[in-house]
Scaffold this motif. Structure first.
Motif, PDB file in Angstrom:
ATOM      1  N   SER A 144       0.846  -1.182   0.000  1.00 48.41           N
ATOM      2  CA  SER A 144       0.000   0.000   0.000  1.00 48.41           C
ATOM      3  C   SER A 144       0.885   1.236   0.000  1.00 48.41           C
ATOM      4  O   SER A 144       2.070   1.173   0.328  1.00 48.41           O
ATOM      5  CB  SER A 144      -0.936   0.001   1.210  1.00 48.41           C
ATOM      6  OG  SER A 144      -0.185   0.010   2.400  1.00 48.41           O
ATOM      7  N   GLY A 145       0.311   2.335  -0.392  1.00 49.32           N
ATOM      8  CA  GLY A 145       1.079   3.568  -0.433  1.00 49.32           C
ATOM      9  C   GLY A 145       0.282   4.685  -1.050  1.00 49.32           C
ATOM     10  O   GLY A 145      -0.952   4.648  -1.082  1.00 49.32           O
ATOM     11  N   SER A 146       0.993   5.676  -1.571  1.00 48.07           N
ATOM     12  CA  SER A 146       0.339   6.812  -2.209  1.00 48.07           C
ATOM     13  C   SER A 146       1.092   7.166  -3.482  1.00 48.07           C
ATOM     14  O   SER A 146       2.285   6.895  -3.618  1.00 48.07           O
ATOM     15  CB  SER A 146       0.305   8.011  -1.263  1.00 48.07           C
ATOM     16  OG  SER A 146       1.624   8.404  -0.937  1.00 48.07           O
ATOM     17  N   SER A 180      -4.280   7.255  -2.619  1.00 47.54           N
ATOM     18  CA  SER A 180      -3.670   6.118  -1.929  1.00 47.54           C
ATOM     19  C   SER A 180      -4.071   4.849  -2.661  1.00 47.54           C
ATOM     20  O   SER A 180      -5.079   4.828  -3.375  1.00 47.54           O
ATOM     21  CB  SER A 180      -4.174   6.042  -0.488  1.00 47.54           C
ATOM     22  OG  SER A 180      -3.793   7.185   0.216  1.00 47.54           O
ATOM     23  N   ASP A 224      -3.916   0.214  -2.530  1.00 43.80           N
ATOM     24  CA  ASP A 224      -3.643  -1.061  -1.880  1.00 43.80           C
ATOM     25  C   ASP A 224      -3.578  -2.118  -2.970  1.00 43.80           C
ATOM     26  O   ASP A 224      -4.508  -2.241  -3.774  1.00 43.80           O
ATOM     27  CB  ASP A 224      -4.754  -1.441  -0.887  1.00 43.80           C
ATOM     28  CG  ASP A 224      -4.780  -0.517   0.306  1.00 43.80           C
ATOM     29  OD1 ASP A 224      -3.760  -0.446   1.006  1.00 43.80           O
ATOM     30  OD2 ASP A 224      -5.816   0.132   0.522  1.00 43.80           O
ATOM     31  N   GLU A 265       5.135   6.645  -2.936  1.00 51.44           N
ATOM     32  CA  GLU A 265       5.697   6.245  -1.645  1.00 51.44           C
ATOM     33  C   GLU A 265       4.949   5.020  -1.140  1.00 51.44           C
ATOM     34  O   GLU A 265       3.727   4.996  -1.119  1.00 51.44           O
ATOM     35  CB  GLU A 265       5.584   7.379  -0.631  1.00 51.44           C
ATOM     36  CG  GLU A 265       6.283   7.049   0.664  1.00 51.44           C
ATOM     37  CD  GLU A 265       6.405   8.249   1.583  1.00 51.44           C
ATOM     38  OE1 GLU A 265       6.760   8.037   2.746  1.00 51.44           O
ATOM     39  OE2 GLU A 265       6.148   9.386   1.150  1.00 51.44           O
ATOM     40  N   LEU A 266       5.715   3.990  -0.762  1.00 55.32           N
ATOM     41  CA  LEU A 266       5.135   2.768  -0.218  1.00 55.32           C
ATOM     42  C   LEU A 266       5.072   2.860   1.300  1.00 55.32           C
ATOM     43  O   LEU A 266       5.966   3.423   1.928  1.00 55.32           O
ATOM     44  CB  LEU A 266       5.968   1.557  -0.623  1.00 55.32           C
ATOM     45  CG  LEU A 266       6.125   1.318  -2.125  1.00 55.32           C
ATOM     46  CD1 LEU A 266       7.059   0.148  -2.369  1.00 55.32           C
ATOM     47  CD2 LEU A 266       4.779   1.089  -2.776  1.00 55.32           C
ATOM     48  N   ALA A 267       4.020   2.292   1.874  1.00 52.18           N
ATOM     49  CA  ALA A 267       3.866   2.250   3.326  1.00 52.18           C
ATOM     50  C   ALA A 267       4.258   0.864   3.810  1.00 52.18           C
ATOM     51  O   ALA A 267       3.717  -0.126   3.334  1.00 52.18           O
ATOM     52  CB  ALA A 267       2.417   2.559   3.705  1.00 52.18           C
ATOM     53  N   ASP A 268       5.210   0.784   4.701  1.00 55.38           N
ATOM     54  CA  ASP A 268       5.608  -0.490   5.324  1.00 55.38           C
ATOM     55  C   ASP A 268       6.046  -1.546   4.330  1.00 55.38           C
ATOM     56  O   ASP A 268       5.793  -2.734   4.521  1.00 55.38           O
ATOM     57  CB  ASP A 268       4.458  -1.054   6.180  1.00 55.38           C
ATOM     58  CG  ASP A 268       4.040  -0.078   7.261  1.00 55.38           C
ATOM     59  OD1 ASP A 268       4.916   0.625   7.792  1.00 55.38           O
ATOM     60  OD2 ASP A 268       2.840  -0.010   7.566  1.00 55.38           O
ATOM     61  N   SER A 311      11.522   2.374  -0.951  1.00 51.08           N
ATOM     62  CA  SER A 311      10.119   2.579  -0.614  1.00 51.08           C
ATOM     63  C   SER A 311       9.580   3.866  -1.229  1.00 51.08           C
ATOM     64  O   SER A 311       8.461   4.250  -0.977  1.00 51.08           O
ATOM     65  CB  SER A 311       9.926   2.623   0.901  1.00 51.08           C
ATOM     66  OG  SER A 311      10.630   3.727   1.433  1.00 51.08           O
ATOM     67  N   ARG A 312      10.387   4.522  -2.074  1.00 48.90           N
ATOM     68  CA  ARG A 312       9.993   5.807  -2.646  1.00 48.90           C
ATOM     69  C   ARG A 312      10.504   5.932  -4.075  1.00 48.90           C
ATOM     70  O   ARG A 312      11.599   5.492  -4.394  1.00 48.90           O
ATOM     71  CB  ARG A 312      10.562   6.922  -1.789  1.00 48.90           C
ATOM     72  CG  ARG A 312      10.235   8.298  -2.304  1.00 48.90           C
ATOM     73  CD  ARG A 312      10.632   9.355  -1.324  1.00 48.90           C
ATOM     74  NE  ARG A 312       9.645   9.292  -0.251  1.00 48.90           N
ATOM     75  CZ  ARG A 312       9.761   9.912   0.903  1.00 48.90           C
ATOM     76  NH1 ARG A 312      10.825  10.617   1.165  1.00 48.90           N
ATOM     77  NH2 ARG A 312       8.815   9.830   1.806  1.00 48.90           N
TER      78      ARG A 312
END
Length: 82
Positions: free
Chosen positions: A11-13, A28, A30, A60-63, A70-71
């Motif tokens: 997930s990310g934005s 965002s 998923d 940008e990725l989350a976790d 991650s970016r």
């Protein structure tokens, strides 16, 4: 950009700015795990690449880290719209 089979949910934005400096995507997302049949899981957005020119993409990725980052901050040149 190449596609990868995922071994985890991602997930990310993402934000995309068109050649005129206008945001054409700011959302965002998923992406679930890859299915057992081996098909790629893809999230798509319509009406983003609508003008010829250079687009700025910030992702940008989350976790998550794929592969090793991650970016993403990159510019893409669109030379043809079909």
């Amino acid at each position: 950009m190449g596609l990868r089979k995922l071994n985890q949910e991602v997930s990310g934005s993402i934000e995309v700015v068109d050649p005129d400096g206008e945001k054409v995507l700011d959302t965002s997302f998923d992406v679930p795990l890859t299915e057992l049949d081996g098909e790629y899981n893809i999230v798509t957005y319509a009406d983003v690449w609508t003008t010829i020119g250079e687009y700025k993409v910030d992702l940008e990725l989350a976790d998550a880290v794929i592969p090793g980052t991650s970016r993403l901050n990159q510019r893409f040149s669109i030379t043809s719209i079909k």
